[in-house]
Design a protein around this motif. Structure first.
Motif, PDB file in Angstrom:
ATOM      1  N   ASP A 140       0.850  -1.189   0.000  1.00 41.85           N
ATOM      2  CA  ASP A 140       0.000   0.000   0.000  1.00 41.85           C
ATOM      3  C   ASP A 140       0.887   1.240   0.000  1.00 41.85           C
ATOM      4  N   LYS A 141       0.632   2.105  -0.964  1.00 39.95           N
ATOM      5  CA  LYS A 141       1.566   3.203  -1.243  1.00 39.95           C
ATOM      6  C   LYS A 141       1.572   4.277  -0.157  1.00 39.95           C
ATOM      7  N   VAL A 142       0.443   4.445   0.542  1.00 37.35           N
ATOM      8  CA  VAL A 142       0.387   5.518   1.526  1.00 37.35           C
ATOM      9  C   VAL A 142       1.319   5.268   2.703  1.00 37.35           C
ATOM     10  N   ASN A 143       1.758   4.029   2.882  1.00 33.70           N
ATOM     11  CA  ASN A 143       2.672   3.705   3.985  1.00 33.70           C
ATOM     12  C   ASN A 143       4.122   3.547   3.542  1.00 33.70           C
ATOM     13  N   ASN A 144       4.449   3.946   2.323  1.00 33.26           N
ATOM     14  CA  ASN A 144       5.808   3.735   1.828  1.00 33.26           C
ATOM     15  C   ASN A 144       6.871   4.360   2.732  1.00 33.26           C
ATOM     16  N   SER A 145       6.612   5.564   3.215  1.00 33.58           N
ATOM     17  CA  SER A 145       7.608   6.198   4.092  1.00 33.58           C
ATOM     18  C   SER A 145       7.793   5.405   5.374  1.00 33.58           C
ATOM     19  N   ASN A 146       6.686   4.900   5.933  1.00 36.24           N
ATOM     20  CA  ASN A 146       6.795   4.064   7.134  1.00 36.24           C
ATOM     21  C   ASN A 146       7.597   2.802   6.846  1.00 36.24           C
ATOM     22  N   TYR A 147       7.358   2.201   5.681  1.00 39.55           N
ATOM     23  CA  TYR A 147       8.083   0.981   5.339  1.00 39.55           C
ATOM     24  C   TYR A 147       9.577   1.250   5.166  1.00 39.55           C
ATOM     25  N   VAL A 148       9.918   2.368   4.568  1.00 36.41           N
ATOM     26  CA  VAL A 148      11.344   2.690   4.404  1.00 36.41           C
ATOM     27  C   VAL A 148      12.000   2.912   5.765  1.00 36.41           C
ATOM     28  N   GLN A 149      11.301   3.571   6.667  1.00 36.24           N
ATOM     29  CA  GLN A 149      11.875   3.766   8.000  1.00 36.24           C
ATOM     30  C   GLN A 149      12.108   2.437   8.715  1.00 36.24           C
ATOM     31  N   TRP A 150      11.199   1.488   8.529  1.00 33.25           N
ATOM     32  CA  TRP A 150      11.424   0.151   9.076  1.00 33.25           C
ATOM     33  C   TRP A 150      12.586  -0.538   8.366  1.00 33.25           C
ATOM     34  N   ALA A 151      12.650  -0.361   7.040  1.00 31.67           N
ATOM     35  CA  ALA A 151      13.732  -0.995   6.283  1.00 31.67           C
ATOM     36  C   ALA A 151      15.093  -0.519   6.784  1.00 31.67           C
ATOM     37  N   LEU A 152      15.189   0.736   7.152  1.00 31.27           N
ATOM     38  CA  LEU A 152      16.452   1.253   7.683  1.00 31.27           C
ATOM     39  C   LEU A 152      16.857   0.532   8.968  1.00 31.27           C
ATOM     40  N   ARG A 153      15.868   0.132   9.758  1.00 33.85           N
ATOM     41  CA  ARG A 153      16.167  -0.572  11.003  1.00 33.85           C
ATOM     42  C   ARG A 153      16.591  -2.012  10.766  1.00 33.85           C
ATOM     43  N   LEU A 154      16.255  -2.552   9.604  1.00 38.26           N
ATOM     44  CA  LEU A 154      16.445  -3.979   9.345  1.00 38.26           C
ATOM     45  C   LEU A 154      17.569  -4.256   8.355  1.00 38.26           C
ATOM     46  N   THR A 155      18.319  -3.235   7.980  1.00 33.89           N
ATOM     47  CA  THR A 155      19.379  -3.387   6.974  1.00 33.89           C
ATOM     48  C   THR A 155      20.713  -2.946   7.567  1.00 33.89           C
ATOM     49  N   ARG A 156      21.696  -2.823   6.708  1.00 30.57           N
ATOM     50  CA  ARG A 156      23.056  -2.442   7.105  1.00 30.57           C
ATOM     51  C   ARG A 156      23.607  -1.501   6.041  1.00 30.57           C
ATOM     52  N   PRO A 157      24.681  -0.789   6.335  1.00 29.12           N
ATOM     53  CA  PRO A 157      25.303   0.008   5.278  1.00 29.12           C
ATOM     54  C   PRO A 157      25.679  -0.874   4.080  1.00 29.12           C
ATOM     55  N   GLY A 158      25.283  -0.445   2.907  1.00 27.13           N
ATOM     56  CA  GLY A 158      25.495  -1.221   1.692  1.00 27.13           C
ATOM     57  C   GLY A 158      24.247  -1.939   1.218  1.00 27.13           C
ATOM     58  N   SER A 159      23.252  -2.112   2.086  1.00 26.69           N
ATOM     59  CA  SER A 159      21.997  -2.727   1.666  1.00 26.69           C
ATOM     60  C   SER A 159      21.256  -1.809   0.698  1.00 26.69           C
ATOM     61  N   VAL A 160      20.375  -2.412  -0.088  1.00 29.38           N
ATOM     62  CA  VAL A 160      19.601  -1.688  -1.087  1.00 29.38           C
ATOM     63  C   VAL A 160      18.128  -1.718  -0.701  1.00 29.38           C
ATOM     64  N   ILE A 161      17.450  -0.582  -0.879  1.00 34.38           N
ATOM     65  CA  ILE A 161      16.007  -0.481  -0.664  1.00 34.38           C
ATOM     66  C   ILE A 161      15.377  -0.006  -1.965  1.00 34.38           C
ATOM     67  N   ILE A 162      14.410  -0.762  -2.477  1.00 36.63           N
ATOM     68  CA  ILE A 162      13.701  -0.406  -3.697  1.00 36.63           C
ATOM     69  C   ILE A 162      12.229  -0.239  -3.361  1.00 36.63           C
ATOM     70  N   VAL A 163      11.643   0.866  -3.818  1.00 35.09           N
ATOM     71  CA  VAL A 163      10.214   1.125  -3.618  1.00 35.09           C
ATOM     72  C   VAL A 163       9.573   1.262  -4.985  1.00 35.09           C
ATOM     73  N   ASP A 164       8.606   0.414  -5.279  1.00 37.83           N
ATOM     74  CA  ASP A 164       7.984   0.415  -6.604  1.00 37.83           C
ATOM     75  C   ASP A 164       6.829   1.414  -6.685  1.00 37.83           C
ATOM     76  N   ASN A 165       6.503   1.790  -7.917  1.00 36.26           N
ATOM     77  CA  ASN A 165       5.313   2.598  -8.231  1.00 36.26           C
ATOM     78  C   ASN A 165       5.319   3.971  -7.569  1.00 36.26           C
ATOM     79  N   VAL A 166       6.403   4.709  -7.718  1.00 34.86           N
ATOM     80  CA  VAL A 166       6.474   6.017  -7.065  1.00 34.86           C
ATOM     81  C   VAL A 166       6.223   7.185  -8.012  1.00 34.86           C
TER      82      VAL A 166
END
Length: 222
Positions: A139-165
């Motif tokens: 759901d697109k309205v929560n993309n920012s929330n999902y990215v903030q969670w992704a930051l907590r679950l990754t490491r430097p060098g990890s990649v985050i991709i968000v579709d349909n922006v």
């Protein structure tokens, strides 16, 4: 160039470069009445190649649908890799599980069912190692929330991709009242302001029309 031309190019690319990988999943999704909002086959193979090129072994996907993109990512991580995918709809998750098992990659995929913002805290508690790649297509309205969670679950060098922006270009309209386009603008503001990310957005055309994805590399802690 028209949407029909874009779709024709996609068909040509599938015939020459992508092949039939994942096609049974798309057929099963259609038969089950799932919405036809999977990534396109060229986009699926792009995810696969991206994950392979980074030697990715741990993937988090937010938004499973029928498991088409999940299958591409599971193939990329190999038999020793792991994909954790989060899906809101139990019916979609059931179709995805059947598709992944049929494709022979089900043993490397964990599907967690429920609203992602409810399941992500538990995932964080269970985390034994950071994710190398996060693919967000929910759901697109929560993309920012999902990215903030992704930051907590990754490491430097990890990649985050968000579709349909890109939303058919609506993302550039500062007066848009489309909630999904507004969410995309909020996401891009977050990516620009977040010191732990270095990001861009790539526009795409094809069988899915005019859209695009955000691509970010984690450079430091959130």
């Amino acid at each position: 160039m028209t949407d029909n031309d874009w779709a024709g190019v996609d068909r040509y690319l599938v015939d020459t470069l992508v092949g039939a990988e994942g096609a049974p999943a798309l057929a099963a999704n259609a038969e089950a009445g799932l919405p036809p909002i999977d990534v396109s086959p060229p986009q699926g193979k792009f995810l696969y190649l991206l994950a392979r090129s980074a030697n990715t072994r741990r993937v988090l996907e937010i938004g499973t649908l029928g498991g088409y993109s999940t299958e591409w990512l599971a193939r990329a991580v190999g038999p020793d890799g792991t994909v954790v995918t989060l899906e809101f709809e139990p019916r979609h998750a059931k179709v995805a599980r059947e598709n992944l098992d049929r494709a022979g990659v089900g043993d490397r995929v964990e599907i967690r069912v429920g609203p992602a913002l409810d399941t992500l805290p538990g995932l964080a508690e269970d985390l034994t190692a950071p994710f190398d790649l996060v693919f967000i297509d929910a759901d697109k309205v929560n993309n920012s929330n999902y990215v903030q969670w992704a930051l907590r679950l990754t490491r430097p060098g990890s990649v985050i991709i968000v579709d349909n922006v890109v939303r058919g270009g609506a993302v550039a309209d500062e007066r848009t009242e489309d909630p999904n386009a507004r969410a995309s603008r909020d996401l891009i503001d977050l990516l620009a302001a977040e010191p732990g990310l270095d990001a861009t957005v790539i526009q795409t055309v094809g069988s899915k029309g005019w859209d695009g994805f955000a691509y970010a590399v984690v450079t430091g802690p959130a």
